[in-house]
Design an enzyme around this catalytic site. Structure first.
Site, PDB file in Angstrom:
ATOM      1  N   ASN A 148       0.823  -1.227   0.000  1.00 14.98           N
ATOM      2  CA  ASN A 148       0.000   0.000   0.000  1.00 14.98           C
ATOM      3  C   ASN A 148       0.851   1.267   0.000  1.00 14.98           C
ATOM      4  O   ASN A 148       0.694   2.152   0.841  1.00 14.98           O
ATOM      5  CB  ASN A 148      -0.984  -0.011   1.172  1.00 14.98           C
ATOM      6  CG  ASN A 148      -0.311  -0.004   2.527  1.00 14.98           C
ATOM      7  OD1 ASN A 148       0.867  -0.372   2.642  1.00 14.98           O
ATOM      8  ND2 ASN A 148      -1.025   0.419   3.556  1.00 14.98           N
ATOM      9  N   ASP A 177       3.943  -5.432  11.533  1.00 11.23           N
ATOM     10  CA  ASP A 177       3.076  -4.349  11.037  1.00 11.23           C
ATOM     11  C   ASP A 177       3.733  -2.988  11.303  1.00 11.23           C
ATOM     12  O   ASP A 177       3.053  -2.015  11.634  1.00 11.23           O
ATOM     13  CB  ASP A 177       1.672  -4.415  11.642  1.00 11.23           C
ATOM     14  CG  ASP A 177       0.663  -3.586  10.855  1.00 11.23           C
ATOM     15  OD1 ASP A 177       1.009  -3.049   9.784  1.00 11.23           O
ATOM     16  OD2 ASP A 177      -0.485  -3.459  11.329  1.00 11.23           O
TER      17      ASP A 177
HETATM   18 ZN   LIG Z   1      -0.216  -3.382   7.851  1.00  7.36          ZN
END
Ligand SMILES: [Zn+2]
Length: 469
Positions: free
Chosen positions: A123, A337
Site C-alpha cells: 500500500n 506491522d
Molecule cells: Zn499493515
C-alpha cells in the site's frame, strides 16, 4: 550464474578487502570469514560457528573452532544465536511517502532489530500492483544492502478491491512475488477473494488478508468496540468484523484448495475461527503483532494517538488469548506491522491521527518480555515464530535456519540486557513507537546477512549501529 532473485541463492562475487579490518558489511559479496564463539544456539547448546563465503561452514561445540587468518571474531558468550528474523508485514512507505520512511531507513531499522528479511507491504503510492513496481522495491532493497526486501504485491489494482492486479506478472518478475495483500484494506468482496486464491494457487502463492469486514467496522471506527469505546465516545470495531472474515476466507481456502494467511489477528473470536479452520485441515496461517501481545485498549484513556493502530488494541483478555495461541501454535508467526508515520500525520486529535506504530526495532524484546520471561515460549520457539515459519510462509529459502551449508543469516542477542526505548535513537525516520520510555529486556547484539555484519550493538551501548554497503 547470477541469481535472479535473492531467494534463489547467495551472490558469489569478490569479497571487499577492507571488511575484515573494519568489521563493516560489504555488499559487494560475501564478507571474509566470521567466527562466532560461545553462543547459545536456540538457547539449547553452546556452539562455535564459522562463516565462510557467506554460508555457515562449521557448527560445533563451543571451544572447538579457531579463527582462520583474517577472520572477524565475535565473542558471543552469554548470547543467544537465532536465525535472522523474518518479518511478514512491514510498511516501508517508499515510493510516495519518503518523509515517513524509505526502503533504506526501514532496512536500517530492520537490521537493528535483528531482521535479515522483510516483506514490504503493497500500500505505497503508487501501489505495488505491477511487475515493474515490485522490481523497483526489490532493487531499492538491494541498494540499501541491509536486509532482503521482498515486495508483497497488491491483490487488486490500486487496492480498489474490485479488479485483480497483475498477480502472474509479479510472480514471474525478478521480484518473484509470492505473497499478495491489500493490507490496510480488507479484500471484502468474496468473489474477488475467491478469484485471487484461485490465481495464486497455480504458483504456490498466498493471500495475506487484513481481516476486517468494512461493513461492520464502519467509517470513523478507530478503536476496539466495547465498554471503553462507549465511555471515550470513539466509534469502534467489533471483534465480529475480524472473526467473520477469517471464517469466510477459511471457506474460500477450502473451496479453492489455496492458501490464506491472516494478517495481525487480534481477538479471541478471531482465534476461534482460526482454530476451527485448522481443525478441518484448511491451508490457513496467521500472524500476531508484538504490540497486540503486550498493549491493551485501556491505554486509550489518554487519547494519545501513538496507541491508534489498525486493527486496534484489544482488552487484556484478548491479549492473553493471543499469547496463549502463539505458545500453543494456533498463531504461526509474529509480524511487526511496522507502520511509520511523519509527525504531522500522527500528532493530531485521536480521531484524526493516522493509524499505526513502528515496530521493527522493538519486536524481539517485546516477544522476549511477553513470551520468554513468562515461560510461554523458549528461544527455539521464538526462532520458529519470528524466523523459520515466516520464511516458510513467504517461501524464503535463504532464511529461517542455522545449519551447515545454509546462508549465514543470523541474529545474536543478549537475553539479560535491558534497554530503555528512546524514539529519538530510532533508525526509522518515524518516531511513532508506543514503547518510548519503556525498559525492555533482551537486546540485539549482532545481525548477520550472508556473513556480513549489518548491525552491531556494543555491550556499552543501547544503540545499535548499522553497517550499510
Ligand atoms: Zn499493515
Amino acid at each position: 550464474m547470477t541469481p535472479t532473485s535473492p531467494w534463489e541463492g547467495a551472490p558469489a562475487t569478490a569479497p571487499r578487502a577492507t571488511a575484515a579490518t573494519t568489521g563493516q558489511a560489504g555488499a559487494a559479496g560475501p564478507a571474509p570469514a566470521l567466527l562466532v564463539t560461545g553462543a547459545s544456539l536456540l538457547g539449547e547448546r553452546t556452539v562455535d560457528l564459522l562463516v565462510e563465503d557467506g554460508r555457515v561452514a562449521r557448527l560445533q561445540d563451543a571451544g572447538t573452532l579457531s579463527a582462520p587468518a583474517g577472520a572477524t571474531v565475535l565473542d558471543a558468550a552469554g548470547q543467544v544465536l537465532l536465525p535472522g528474523l523474518v518479518d511478514l508485514h512491514t510498511h516501508l512507505r517508499e515510493p510516495g511517502r519518503e518523509d515517513a520512511e524509505t526502503i533504506a531507513t526501514g532496512s536500517a531499522a530492520a537490521a537493528a532489530g535483528g531482521y535479515t528479511a522483510v516483506l514490504a507491504m503493497a500500500n505505497t503510492a503508487p501501489v505495488t500492483d505491477t511487475a515493474e513496481a515490485a522490481e523497483r522495491v526489490l532493487d531499492l532493497g538491494r541498494a540499501a544492502g541491509l536486509v532482503d526486501v521482498q515486495p508483497i504485491g497488491a491483490v487488486t489494482k490500486g487496492l480498489d478491491g474490485a479488479e485483480l492486479a497483475e498477480l502472474g506478472l509479479m510472480r514471474r518478475s525478478r521480484a518473484a512475488v509470492r505473497v499478495f495483500s491489500d493490507d490496510g484494506r480488507c479484500v471484502a468482496d468474496g468473489r474477488v477473494m475467491r478469484r485471487a486464491l484461485e490465481y495464486v494457487r497455480a504458483f504456490g502463492g498466498v493471500v495475506s488478508q487484513h481481516a476486517q469486514d468494512p461493513d461492520l467496522a464502519g467509517p470513523g471506527a478507530c478503536c476496539h468496540e466495547g465498554e471503553l469505546s462507549g465511555r471515550l465516545g470513539l466509534p469502534g470495531w467489533p471483534a465480529a468484523a475480524e472473526a467473520s472474515i477469517i471464517a469466510r476466507d477459511a471457506e474460500l481456502a477450502r473451496l479453492t484448495g489455496s492458501r490464506v494467511h491472516v494478517a495481525h489477528v487480534t481477538t479471541a473470536e478471531g482465534l476461534a475461527a482460526v482454530r476451527a479452520a485448522k481443525a478441518r485441515g484448511t491451508d490457513l496461517t496467521c500472524e500476531v503483532t508484538p504490540h497486540h501481545l503486550m498493549l491493551t485498549t485501556d491505554l486509550l484513556t489518554g487519547y494519545d494517538p501513538v496507541y491508534k493502530v489498525n486493527p486496534p488494541l484489544r482488552p487484556e483478555a484478548d491479549a492473553r488469548a493471543l499469547r496463549e495461541a502463539l505458545a500453543d501454535g494456533t498463531i504461526d508467526a509474529v509480524a511487526t506491522d511496522h507502520a511509520p508515520h511523519a509527525r504531522h500525520d500522527k500528532e493530531h486529535a485521536f480521531v484524526d491521527a493516522a493509524f499505526g506504530m513502528t515496530g521493527l526495532e522493538t519486536a524481539l524484546a517485546v516477544v522476549a518480555e511477553t513470551m520468554v520471561t513468562t515461560g510461554l515460549l523458549d528461544w527455539a520457539g521464538v526462532a520458529r515464530v519470528m524466523s523459520t515459519t515466516p520464511a516458510a510462509i513467504a517461501g524464503l529459502a535463504d532464511h529461517g535456519r542455522v545449519e551447515v551449508g545454509a546462508p549465514a543469516n543470523l541474529v545474536l542477542l543478549d537475553p539479560a540486557a535491558s534497554t530503555t526505548v528512546d524514539r529519538e535513537r530510532s533508525h526509522s525516520l518515524a518516531r511513532n513507537t508506543p514503547f518510548h520510555g519503556r525498559t525492555l529486556t533482551g537486546a540485539v547484539r549482532s545481525t548477520v546477512l550472508r556473513g556480513r555484519l549489518t548491525a552491531t550493538t556494543p555491550e556499552t551501548s543501547e544503540t545499535p549501529e548499522v553497517h550499510p554497503c
